[in-house]
Scaffold this active site. Sequence first.
Site, mmCIF file in Angstrom:
data_model
loop_
_atom_site.group_PDB
_atom_site.id
_atom_site.type_symbol
_atom_site.label_atom_id
_atom_site.label_comp_id
_atom_site.label_asym_id
_atom_site.label_seq_id
_atom_site.Cartn_x
_atom_site.Cartn_y
_atom_site.Cartn_z
ATOM 1 N N HIS A 49 0.836 -1.202 0.000
ATOM 2 C CA HIS A 49 0.000 0.000 0.000
ATOM 3 C C HIS A 49 0.875 1.259 0.000
ATOM 4 O O HIS A 49 0.667 2.168 -0.810
ATOM 5 C CB HIS A 49 -0.909 -0.028 1.238
ATOM 6 C CG HIS A 49 -1.768 1.177 1.414
ATOM 7 N ND1 HIS A 49 -3.134 1.111 1.421
ATOM 8 C CD2 HIS A 49 -1.469 2.492 1.616
ATOM 9 C CE1 HIS A 49 -3.631 2.324 1.605
ATOM 10 N NE2 HIS A 49 -2.634 3.180 1.736
ATOM 11 N N GLU A 50 1.851 1.298 0.895
ATOM 12 C CA GLU A 50 2.697 2.487 1.013
ATOM 13 C C GLU A 50 3.679 2.606 -0.151
ATOM 14 O O GLU A 50 3.905 3.704 -0.664
ATOM 15 C CB GLU A 50 3.417 2.504 2.361
ATOM 16 C CG GLU A 50 2.488 2.526 3.572
ATOM 17 C CD GLU A 50 1.433 3.625 3.559
ATOM 18 O OE1 GLU A 50 1.644 4.675 2.914
ATOM 19 O OE2 GLU A 50 0.391 3.428 4.200
ATOM 20 N N HIS A 83 2.056 4.164 -3.151
ATOM 21 C CA HIS A 83 1.974 5.625 -3.125
ATOM 22 C C HIS A 83 3.227 6.250 -3.739
ATOM 23 O O HIS A 83 3.145 7.202 -4.519
ATOM 24 C CB HIS A 83 1.784 6.143 -1.700
ATOM 25 C CG HIS A 83 0.406 5.978 -1.160
ATOM 26 N ND1 HIS A 83 -0.717 6.514 -1.744
ATOM 27 C CD2 HIS A 83 -0.043 5.327 -0.053
ATOM 28 C CE1 HIS A 83 -1.789 6.217 -1.033
ATOM 29 N NE2 HIS A 83 -1.406 5.479 0.004
#
Length: 162
Positions: A72-73, A76
């Site tokens: 998820h990170e 980004h």
Amino acid sequence: MTPLQKQVLTHVEHCIKHANQRLNKRLPLPAVNFTQRGKIAGTAHLQKWELRFNPILLAENPEAFLNQVVAHEVAHLVVFKLFGRVRPHGREWQLIMTEIFNVAPKTTHNFNVSSVAGTSYIYHCPCSEYPLTIRRHNKVKRGQASYHCRKCRQLLAFKTVA
């Protein structure tokens, strides 16, 4: 650094290498630290090319952390390099999550956060009660903010214990 934190670093490296291969890019490894606090599992600091992870939530949810939060990170950061500033969980991010990392694009975790939840302060109106964080409570005390009920739109007041 704990063995679990080393696993996170290894998984970050794996995600970046995988993204580089799939996208034919040369994205560098980001700086990674374990200083994230509170209820947030992780954050990506785009301009700094840095990831911050919550060590307490990592220790309490290692499998979900490695399977979801790391990708998820990293997604980004990848999205920022490919598209610049876009909606944080928009189409581009969802595309990277599904097509590159093969991970469901969930925007929030569902970890039990009772061990990291800070003190809450109860504010009320005629129809409801709301727990506010210490940060919001202090803003009210300093006169920097006020909060209203979502239903009746009345100003919320601090509930004193009688």
